[in-house]
Design a protein around this motif. Structure first.
Motif: not given
Length: 143
Positions: A92, A101, A105, A109
Protein backbone atom coordinates in the motif's frame (compact mmCIF):
# COMPACT_ATOMS: atom_id res chain seq x y z
CA UNK A 1 5.75 12.48 -5.13
CA UNK A 2 6.14 14.70 -2.08
CA UNK A 3 4.93 13.27 1.20
CA UNK A 4 3.79 15.45 4.02
CA UNK A 5 5.89 15.09 7.19
CA UNK A 6 2.91 13.54 9.01
CA UNK A 7 2.51 11.02 6.21
CA UNK A 8 6.17 10.08 6.27
CA UNK A 9 6.08 9.77 10.04
CA UNK A 10 2.96 7.62 9.94
CA UNK A 11 4.43 5.33 7.29
CA UNK A 12 7.72 4.99 9.16
CA UNK A 13 6.07 4.34 12.52
CA UNK A 14 3.56 1.85 11.12
CA UNK A 15 6.20 0.09 9.07
CA UNK A 16 8.37 -0.35 12.16
CA UNK A 17 5.37 -1.50 14.17
CA UNK A 18 4.42 -4.09 11.55
CA UNK A 19 7.90 -5.58 11.40
CA UNK A 20 8.21 -5.53 15.20
CA UNK A 21 4.92 -7.47 15.33
CA UNK A 22 6.35 -10.11 12.97
CA UNK A 23 9.42 -10.51 15.15
CA UNK A 24 7.40 -10.47 18.39
CA UNK A 25 5.07 -13.16 17.07
CA UNK A 26 8.02 -15.39 16.27
CA UNK A 27 9.70 -14.76 19.64
CA UNK A 28 6.52 -15.28 21.68
CA UNK A 29 5.69 -18.46 19.80
CA UNK A 30 9.10 -19.92 20.47
CA UNK A 31 8.95 -18.94 24.15
CA UNK A 32 5.52 -20.54 24.57
CA UNK A 33 6.66 -23.68 22.82
CA UNK A 34 9.72 -23.97 25.01
CA UNK A 35 7.77 -23.39 28.22
CA UNK A 36 5.06 -25.89 27.39
CA UNK A 37 7.55 -28.45 26.12
CA UNK A 38 9.78 -28.28 29.18
CA UNK A 39 7.00 -27.91 31.75
CA UNK A 40 4.50 -30.41 30.43
CA UNK A 41 6.04 -33.11 28.28
CA UNK A 42 9.38 -33.32 30.07
CA UNK A 43 7.74 -33.33 33.50
CA UNK A 44 5.30 -36.05 32.52
CA UNK A 45 8.00 -38.18 30.95
CA UNK A 46 10.21 -37.79 34.02
CA UNK A 47 7.37 -38.89 36.25
CA UNK A 48 6.49 -41.78 33.93
CA UNK A 49 10.07 -43.04 33.96
CA UNK A 50 10.15 -43.10 37.76
CA UNK A 51 6.71 -44.65 38.31
CA UNK A 52 4.54 -47.21 36.61
CA UNK A 53 2.76 -45.72 33.62
CA UNK A 54 -0.95 -45.28 34.20
CA UNK A 55 -3.92 -44.06 32.20
CA UNK A 56 -3.59 -40.65 33.92
CA UNK A 57 0.06 -40.34 32.85
CA UNK A 58 -0.86 -41.26 29.28
CA UNK A 59 -3.69 -38.69 29.31
CA UNK A 60 -1.35 -36.03 30.75
CA UNK A 61 1.33 -36.68 28.13
CA UNK A 62 -1.28 -36.70 25.36
CA UNK A 63 -2.87 -33.47 26.62
CA UNK A 64 0.48 -31.66 26.88
CA UNK A 65 1.36 -32.90 23.39
CA UNK A 66 -1.94 -31.59 21.99
CA UNK A 67 -1.22 -28.29 23.75
CA UNK A 68 2.21 -28.20 22.17
CA UNK A 69 0.81 -28.88 18.71
CA UNK A 70 -1.82 -26.17 19.18
CA UNK A 71 0.95 -23.74 20.09
CA UNK A 72 2.92 -24.75 17.02
CA UNK A 73 -0.16 -23.98 14.94
CA UNK A 74 -0.68 -20.71 16.85
CA UNK A 75 2.92 -19.59 16.36
CA UNK A 76 2.87 -20.36 12.65
CA UNK A 77 -0.48 -18.69 12.01
CA UNK A 78 0.38 -15.65 14.12
CA UNK A 79 3.74 -15.18 12.45
CA UNK A 80 2.36 -15.49 8.93
CA UNK A 81 -0.65 -13.27 9.67
CA UNK A 82 1.68 -10.56 10.95
CA UNK A 83 4.05 -11.04 8.03
CA UNK A 84 1.11 -10.72 5.60
CA UNK A 85 -0.02 -7.50 7.31
CA UNK A 86 3.51 -6.12 7.01
CA UNK A 87 3.77 -6.94 3.29
CA UNK A 88 0.24 -5.67 2.57
CA UNK A 89 1.10 -2.38 4.25
CA UNK A 90 4.38 -2.20 2.35
CA UNK A 91 2.53 -2.68 -0.94
CA UNK A 92 0.00 0.00 0.00
CA UNK A 93 2.86 2.40 0.77
CA UNK A 94 4.49 1.58 -2.56
CA UNK A 95 1.21 2.28 -4.35
CA UNK A 96 0.71 5.50 -2.36
CA UNK A 97 4.19 6.72 -3.24
CA UNK A 98 3.57 5.83 -6.91
CA UNK A 99 0.38 7.92 -6.70
CA UNK A 100 -1.76 4.85 -7.37
CA UNK A 101 -3.43 4.93 -3.94
CA UNK A 102 -4.73 8.04 -2.21
CA UNK A 103 -3.69 8.78 1.37
CA UNK A 104 -7.26 8.33 2.66
CA UNK A 105 -7.42 4.86 1.08
CA UNK A 106 -4.07 3.88 2.62
CA UNK A 107 -5.41 4.86 6.05
CA UNK A 108 -8.74 3.10 5.42
CA UNK A 109 -6.97 -0.11 4.40
CA UNK A 110 -4.74 0.00 7.45
CA UNK A 111 -7.71 0.58 9.73
CA UNK A 112 -9.56 -2.35 8.10
CA UNK A 113 -6.79 -4.83 8.79
CA UNK A 114 -7.54 -7.17 11.71
CA UNK A 115 -5.70 -6.64 14.96
CA UNK A 116 -6.41 -10.16 16.19
CA UNK A 117 -6.89 -13.48 14.51
CA UNK A 118 -9.69 -15.93 15.28
CA UNK A 119 -7.72 -19.08 14.41
CA UNK A 120 -4.95 -18.01 16.79
CA UNK A 121 -7.48 -17.42 19.55
CA UNK A 122 -8.94 -20.89 19.00
CA UNK A 123 -5.47 -22.46 19.05
CA UNK A 124 -4.64 -20.60 22.27
CA UNK A 125 -7.84 -21.88 23.90
CA UNK A 126 -7.13 -25.43 22.73
CA UNK A 127 -3.62 -25.20 24.11
CA UNK A 128 -4.84 -23.74 27.39
CA UNK A 129 -7.53 -26.40 27.74
CA UNK A 130 -5.06 -29.14 26.94
CA UNK A 131 -2.58 -27.75 29.48
CA UNK A 132 -5.29 -27.67 32.16
CA UNK A 133 -6.25 -31.27 31.26
CA UNK A 134 -2.58 -32.23 31.44
CA UNK A 135 -2.17 -30.62 34.83
CA UNK A 136 -5.30 -32.35 36.18
CA UNK A 137 -4.25 -35.72 34.75
CA UNK A 138 -0.76 -35.24 36.21
CA UNK A 139 -2.24 -34.48 39.62
CA UNK A 140 -4.44 -37.59 39.41
CA UNK A 141 -1.41 -39.68 38.40
CA UNK A 142 0.58 -38.41 41.37
CA UNK A 143 -2.27 -39.08 43.82
Amino acid sequence: MDEHPQQSSYISDTWSSKWDAVMTAQKEGLNWLFTLNVGGVAGTLTYASAKQTSVAVTVALSAFSVGLLALVFFALRYYYYEERMFYDFREDVRRFRAEELPWAELIARENARPNKYRSCEIAAWISTSAAVAGIIASAIAIL
